[in-house]
Design a protein around this motif. Structure first.
Motif, PDB file in Angstrom:
ATOM      1  N   TYR A  63       0.706 -28.197  24.320  1.00 36.46           N
ATOM      2  CA  TYR A  63      -0.082 -27.324  23.452  1.00 36.46           C
ATOM      3  C   TYR A  63      -1.580 -27.601  23.621  1.00 36.46           C
ATOM      4  O   TYR A  63      -2.394 -26.682  23.628  1.00 36.46           O
ATOM      5  N   GLU A  64      -1.932 -28.867  23.755  1.00 35.93           N
ATOM      6  CA  GLU A  64      -3.339 -29.217  23.954  1.00 35.93           C
ATOM      7  C   GLU A  64      -3.891 -28.546  25.208  1.00 35.93           C
ATOM      8  O   GLU A  64      -4.997 -27.993  25.191  1.00 35.93           O
ATOM      9  N   ASP A  65      -3.126 -28.591  26.290  1.00 37.75           N
ATOM     10  CA  ASP A  65      -3.575 -27.978  27.546  1.00 37.75           C
ATOM     11  C   ASP A  65      -3.783 -26.471  27.408  1.00 37.75           C
ATOM     12  O   ASP A  65      -4.569 -25.875  28.160  1.00 37.75           O
ATOM     13  N   LEU A  66      -3.099 -25.860  26.445  1.00 39.33           N
ATOM     14  CA  LEU A  66      -3.218 -24.418  26.220  1.00 39.33           C
ATOM     15  C   LEU A  66      -4.340 -24.065  25.244  1.00 39.33           C
ATOM     16  O   LEU A  66      -4.573 -22.890  24.973  1.00 39.33           O
ATOM     17  N   GLY A  67      -5.029 -25.076  24.717  1.00 36.62           N
ATOM     18  CA  GLY A  67      -6.164 -24.805  23.837  1.00 36.62           C
ATOM     19  C   GLY A  67      -5.852 -24.843  22.360  1.00 36.62           C
ATOM     20  O   GLY A  67      -6.662 -24.364  21.542  1.00 36.62           O
ATOM     21  N   PRO A 105      12.107 -28.807  17.224  1.00 38.25           N
ATOM     22  CA  PRO A 105      13.005 -28.876  18.369  1.00 38.25           C
ATOM     23  C   PRO A 105      12.960 -27.564  19.162  1.00 38.25           C
ATOM     24  O   PRO A 105      13.033 -26.477  18.583  1.00 38.25           O
ATOM     25  N   GLY A 106      12.769 -27.680  20.460  1.00 36.96           N
ATOM     26  CA  GLY A 106      12.685 -26.490  21.307  1.00 36.96           C
ATOM     27  C   GLY A 106      11.272 -26.014  21.560  1.00 36.96           C
ATOM     28  O   GLY A 106      11.053 -25.138  22.399  1.00 36.96           O
ATOM     29  N   ALA A 107      10.299 -26.573  20.837  1.00 28.75           N
ATOM     30  CA  ALA A 107       8.903 -26.193  21.041  1.00 28.75           C
ATOM     31  C   ALA A 107       8.307 -27.021  22.178  1.00 28.75           C
ATOM     32  O   ALA A 107       8.948 -27.926  22.727  1.00 28.75           O
ATOM     33  N   LEU A 108       7.068 -26.728  22.528  1.00 29.40           N
ATOM     34  CA  LEU A 108       6.364 -27.505  23.539  1.00 29.40           C
ATOM     35  C   LEU A 108       5.957 -28.859  22.967  1.00 29.40           C
ATOM     36  O   LEU A 108       5.994 -29.086  21.761  1.00 29.40           O
ATOM     37  N   THR A 109       5.551 -29.771  23.859  1.00 30.87           N
ATOM     38  CA  THR A 109       5.036 -31.052  23.403  1.00 30.87           C
ATOM     39  C   THR A 109       3.586 -30.890  22.950  1.00 30.87           C
ATOM     40  O   THR A 109       2.919 -29.903  23.268  1.00 30.87           O
ATOM     41  N   ALA A 110       3.087 -31.884  22.241  1.00 32.68           N
ATOM     42  CA  ALA A 110       1.698 -31.849  21.791  1.00 32.68           C
ATOM     43  C   ALA A 110       0.748 -31.749  22.982  1.00 32.68           C
ATOM     44  O   ALA A 110      -0.233 -30.990  22.940  1.00 32.68           O
TER      45      ALA A 110
END
Length: 259
Positions: free
Chosen positions: A216-220, A208-213
């Motif tokens: 994160y994928e877009d960030l590598g 909870p509070g983190a980015l979505t999958a």
């Protein structure tokens, strides 16, 4: 059925793929079967915290390795060609021997945490894990965990980022597939970790509070798992329906026969 070596290679390929690997953590056979029934499942990850809780142990304490290996072996037995990666805590006192025994029950990858032990000791553990895989003929896909954030104490975020990158580079150099950095990582921290470790070399946890999958994928980022939170969701549902039943409720008609 594929061999352990083939499943390990599949797991490494999933780690390296452009699409983030989403692994939904399980803790016993029936939870694994529920996830394996979904066509989106590419790999199975066990949650050490959840397995410990299943047997009445606190996370990271003295759950016997034999109990863990028995459970993860049972999960492997229903997984077929789907690779299973296990949470092996800090290696149970002998990371290499623990890895050898895990491979013996069909595990082809693992998280092993450093608990911020001296870097030389942590690198030696990674090397022992890699050697164990080589000796068993399995290219073991190690998701080497650093606790640079979750055990940071009162040090600054800058110090934690630098420590995670230093440790992560050392683990990758020693043969780890990925570097697992648990914590609620925002976009800036994630971007800096990817810059320091390399594209598709960072593994994160969905909290909870983190980015979505997808973010994160877009960030590598290479992989996202969910730790004990999946068991918490299941237990929340159990407790909520129990409250309804105590109040003269009925089992919801939407309940599926998954067991």
């Amino acid at each position: 059925m594929s061999t352990p070596a083939e499943r390990a290679q599949t797991l490494s390929e999933l780690h390296a793929a452009p699409e983030i690997l989403r692994v939904v953590n399980v803790w016993d056979v029936v939870s694994a079967e529920a996830i394996l029934a979904l066509p989106e499942t590419r790999a199975i990850a066990t949650a050490g915290h959840s397995i410990a809780a299943t047997f009445g142990y606190e996370d990271g304490t003295d759950i016997p390795l034999e109990l863990v290996l028995d459970m993860v072996g049972r999960i492997v037995s229903v997984a077929g060609d789907i690779p299973v990666t296990a949470d092996l805590d800090a290696g149970f006192g002998d990371a290499g021997e623990t890895t050898r025994r895990a491979i013996g029950v069909g595990i082809v990858g693992a998280n092993v945490e450093d608990r911020l032990q001296p870097l030389a000791d942590s690198v030696a553990a990674v090397e022992a894990i890699v050697r164990a895989g080589e000796a068993e003929g399995v290219p073991f896909a190690l998701n080497a965990r650093t606790d640079a954030f979750v055990r940071a104490g009162d040090r600054s975020t800058e110090e934690s980022i630098a420590d995670a990158i230093e440790r992560g580079r050392a683990y990758l150099g020693a043969g780890a597939d990925l570097v697992f950095v648990p914590g609620v990582l925002d976009a800036d921290i994630t971007r800096r970790l990817v810059d320091g470790l390399g594209e598709r070399k960072l593994s994160v946890i969905g909290l909870p509070g983190a980015l979505t999958a997808s973010e994160y994928e877009d960030l590598g980022v290479a992989r996202i798992s969910y730790g004990p939170t999946t068991q918490r969701v299941a237990l929340t549902a159990l407790q909520d329906v129990a409250q309804q039943l105590y109040a003269n409720g009925v089992i919801p008609p939407s309940t599926r026969p998954l067991n």
